[in-house]
Design an enzyme around this catalytic site. Structure first.
Site, PDB file in Angstrom:
ATOM      1  CE  LYS A 113      -4.081  -1.745   2.153  1.00 40.96           C
ATOM      2  NZ  LYS A 113      -5.048  -1.665   3.184  1.00 40.96           N
ATOM      3  CE  LYS A 199      -8.476 -10.242  -2.713  1.00 41.33           C
ATOM      4  NZ  LYS A 199      -8.155 -10.419  -1.286  1.00 41.33           N
ATOM      5  CE  LYS A 202     -13.604  -2.842   0.109  1.00 40.32           C
ATOM      6  NZ  LYS A 202     -13.966  -3.100   1.381  1.00 40.32           N
TER       7      LYS A 202
END
Ligand code: TRP
Length: 332
Positions: A113, A199, A202
């Site tokens: 991240k 994957k 969102k």
């Protein structure tokens, strides 16, 4: 004997998609039968990366409504909002002070991240796993159902609890209970519609890469029509050269409730032109009841507030008890 407890949560960072349902919520629904489930919206985690404050509260409500729409029963399970219980932040601070910095520097998800954030990495992002440890340890769950990507955070949680027990408890009287991870099986991994090796997420900027649980039948049709496939005829599972094919067959298999061998046989000779309408219809049928229930929950004035108030109350009983014990052990 007391019913064993489960705790898990999802960050309210947008609409929930099929991956959230098949990989997490669907499992919680069946675990509800045998476990006392504590399920929450991790809104304090949602602010560790840049976000829109105007949408935060609404996203929390949407996730709560989705839990209920998917079959989480608010009478049986405790649904609550992380930020409404200050014990989460408070325990996180206490845990911060006994967690070695280098344990956090090893976290794979942080590194990934942080890389995406560039320069703008907050202390909160580094701290994220300690808050998660607090979320878990407060409720003394027996099991924590999470995806494979959260395994390291669960291990860290156990390490932090062990350290706290060692420093502030005794072997006869541990302060915190060590939770066991329940790693949900990889078969439920749902991949992106635009890239079968990534994957479903969102945070993917393309709407067409995912299926939201509240997508209309028309939108479902559009997304399947546009999803990535390959030029081959005949559909098959487990061919590494055809990740999209595997993902779409897998979705069809799970949503239609069929065995893998049956789906493999049914689709072995099919082309995409035949398979896509079949998948579309299966999706529309599977998601219709969720969408209907979601609309119903969102439309009923006061209902969600009441569920969340009740959840908060029930969660508070457990969380306050644990926090009090930790504070006492640490000398407060
Ligand atoms: N980090 C989890 C995720 O992104 C969400 C989460 C926060 C969580 N606190 C938790 C999951 C505690 C399980 C238990 O999926």
């Amino acid at each position: 004997m007391a019913t064993p407890r489960i705790l898990s949560g999802i960050q309210p960072t947008g609409n929930l998609h099929l991956g959230n349902y098949l990989g997490a919520i669907r499992n919680w629904v069946s675990l509800q039968q045998d476990y006392d489930c504590f399920l929450f919206m991790a809104d304090l985690h949602a602010i560790t990366v840049p976000y829109d404050p105007k949408q935060l509260a609404e996203n929390v409500r949407k996730v709560a409504a989705t839990y209920i729409a998917c079959g989480i029963d608010p009478e049986r399970s405790t649904i609550f909002v992380q930020s409404q219980l200050s014990a989460h932040s408070e325990l996180a601070w206490l845990l911060n002070c006994i967690t070695p910095l280098n344990w956090l520097e090893r976290m794979i998800q942080f590194k990934e991240k942080a890389l995406k954030q560039g320069e703008n990495v907050s202390v909160g992002l580094q701290n994220y796993p300690v808050l998660q440890a607090a979320d878990i340890l407060l409720y003394e769950p027996d099991l924590v159902p999470v995806g494979e990507d959260q395994k390291q955070h669960l291990e860290l949680t156990r390490d932090i609890a062990t350290r706290l027990n060692f420093q502030f408890g005794s072997e006869a009287q541990p302060v915190l209970k060590l939770p066991e991870p329940l790693i949900l099986k990889a078969g439920a991994r749902v991949m992106s519609l635009s890239d079968g090796s990534k994957k479903m997420s969102k945070s993917d900027p393309s709407e067409l890469s995912r299926i939201d649980l509240t997508d209309s039948p028309e939108l479902l049709q559009k997304k399947i029509k546009k999803c990535k496939t390959d030029p081959e005829r005949g559909l098959e599972f487990d061919n590494p050269a055809r990740p999209e094919c595997h993902n779409l067959l897998n979705l069809y298999m799970i949503l239609s409730g069929q065995e893998k061998t049956a789906v493999a046989a049914e689709c072995a000779e099919m082309g995409w032109g035949q398979f896509k309408p079949l998948l579309t219809e299966t999706l529309q049928t599977a998601l219709r009841p969720i969408r209907d229930k979601y609309d119903q929950v969102m439309a009923e004035p006061g209902y969600l507030d009441q569920v969340l108030a009740q959840g908060r109350e029930r969660a508070d009983v457990v969380a306050s008890e644990t926090l009090g014990r930790v504070k006492a052990a640490m000398g407060f």
